[in-house]
Design an enzyme around this catalytic site. Sequence first.
Site, PDB file in Angstrom:
ATOM      1  N   GLU A 134      -0.733  -2.039   4.996  1.00  0.00           N
ATOM      2  CA  GLU A 134       0.116  -2.037   6.197  1.00  0.00           C
ATOM      3  C   GLU A 134      -0.082  -0.766   7.007  1.00  0.00           C
ATOM      4  O   GLU A 134       0.213  -0.732   8.186  1.00  0.00           O
ATOM      5  CB  GLU A 134       1.593  -2.181   5.797  1.00  0.00           C
ATOM      6  CG  GLU A 134       2.529  -2.488   6.962  1.00  0.00           C
ATOM      7  CD  GLU A 134       2.723  -1.308   7.913  1.00  0.00           C
ATOM      8  OE1 GLU A 134       2.656  -1.515   9.136  1.00  0.00           O
ATOM      9  OE2 GLU A 134       2.929  -0.190   7.422  1.00  0.00           O
ATOM     10  N   ASP A 185       0.807  -1.236   0.000  1.00  0.00           N
ATOM     11  CA  ASP A 185       0.000   0.000   0.000  1.00  0.00           C
ATOM     12  C   ASP A 185       0.834   1.278   0.000  1.00  0.00           C
ATOM     13  O   ASP A 185       1.959   1.324   0.482  1.00  0.00           O
ATOM     14  CB  ASP A 185      -0.979   0.015   1.178  1.00  0.00           C
ATOM     15  CG  ASP A 185      -0.315  -0.155   2.527  1.00  0.00           C
ATOM     16  OD1 ASP A 185       0.700  -0.879   2.615  1.00  0.00           O
ATOM     17  OD2 ASP A 185      -0.793   0.443   3.514  1.00  0.00           O
TER      18      ASP A 185
HETATM   19 ZN   LIG Z   1       4.732   3.618   6.507  1.00  0.00          ZN
HETATM   20 ZN   LIG Z   2       6.166   1.020   5.545  1.00  0.00          ZN
END
Ligand SMILES: [Zn+2]
Ligand SMILES: [Zn+2]
Length: 404
Positions: A136, A79
């Site tokens: 994440e 991401d």
């Molecule tokens: Zn980050």
């Molecule tokens: Zn990261």
Amino acid sequence: MTRTIPLDNSLIDEATEWRRYLHAHPETAFDEHRTADFVAAKLEEFGIEVHRGLGGTGVVGTLKRGTSPAAVGLRADMDALFIHEDNDVDYRSTVDGKMHACGHDGHMAMLLGAARHLARNGDFDGTVRFIFQPAEETGDERCGGNEMVKDGLFEKFPVQAVFGMHNFPGAPLGSFMLRPGPMLASIDTFEFHIGSELSHPHSQFYVADPLLIAASLVQDMHAFKARYVNPAEPVVLSITQFQSGNPADRQSVHVTPDKAVVRGTLYTLNDAIRGQFEAGLEKLVRNAAEASGATYKFIFERGYPVLRNAPQETEFATSVAEEVAGADKVSAAMQPVMGAEDFAFMLGKVPGCYVFLGSAREGEATPRQLHNPAYDFNDEALPVGIRYWATLAERYLSQASGRQ
Ligand SMILES: [Zn+2]
Ligand SMILES: [Zn+2]
């Protein structure tokens, strides 16, 4: 002595191209459709079996050789962030307000590079799982690491150990940093609301003042941390949002605000301390509200757990890093970092180890920091990251088959 596995010349050029393509097309949490398409297409091109859609947009590649039942997981995150890119490069983000400012474009390129190398030239007996996870960066329990685990990652794709890596622009290029035990903090968020009936500040009737109670609670919470929690335990408590009254309406200066809302975050390296804060902060809010006749609400939301590296896997990852980078470039007893990582959810299920890969740019006195509009993953770090992953998979599986 440093032994490096030979990577074929075209691989670094290709990995650089992948990294820049991904950089130009950033996608944020759980929206990594095009990114997952790209990753899956590359893995398939290398002849790796691909499973899509785990934990949302997650992709798992499985590469099996020989007869050994041993299996190892290597994880990268996919991401980007809601940050508008400042860089003027020809692979600049094509999406306004989104960019790869945490280097996950580099993480994907390194793991894909290792996948290509292992699929074409890998010397191992066993199974390598390439885990590409969404989201994440959410900071709460609804993150890619947790969603993949809840979706049966390790039941559907069993491994004996799982490994993660993050670029670290503040450390010399090609160096490694890690530690056994807690390496990154837990992250939790909390908020409280204090409320009362609307009134005039000079009212002859007593009424609670939510702003005053909340302002005092901000101090009390820091005092709680300073005086009621073991000072040997690292804790970062930050109160970052405070809302009360209506500054846009100047006339309302004559009115006692009817509510105050305060939010903050908590980072710790110890689960017991999280519990102590959850109970302690709520008690402070309850007592203050009750003493003043105000209403209150307290919400504590647990985010990522403490990231704990398993001792044996950390020793193993250290030996791989030393083999790849040379012992003088590996710090195996780094200080824990009070940031958080959702790889902690995977390490909560399967032993493993997370490492930082130094990715400083040569000639830049002040490194560009992660989560910054000027951040751009350093492509010079790609070869060492690819070598680390490929070496780790080969060494892990040869040790594992040696143990049987
Ligand atoms: Zn980050
Ligand atoms: Zn990261």
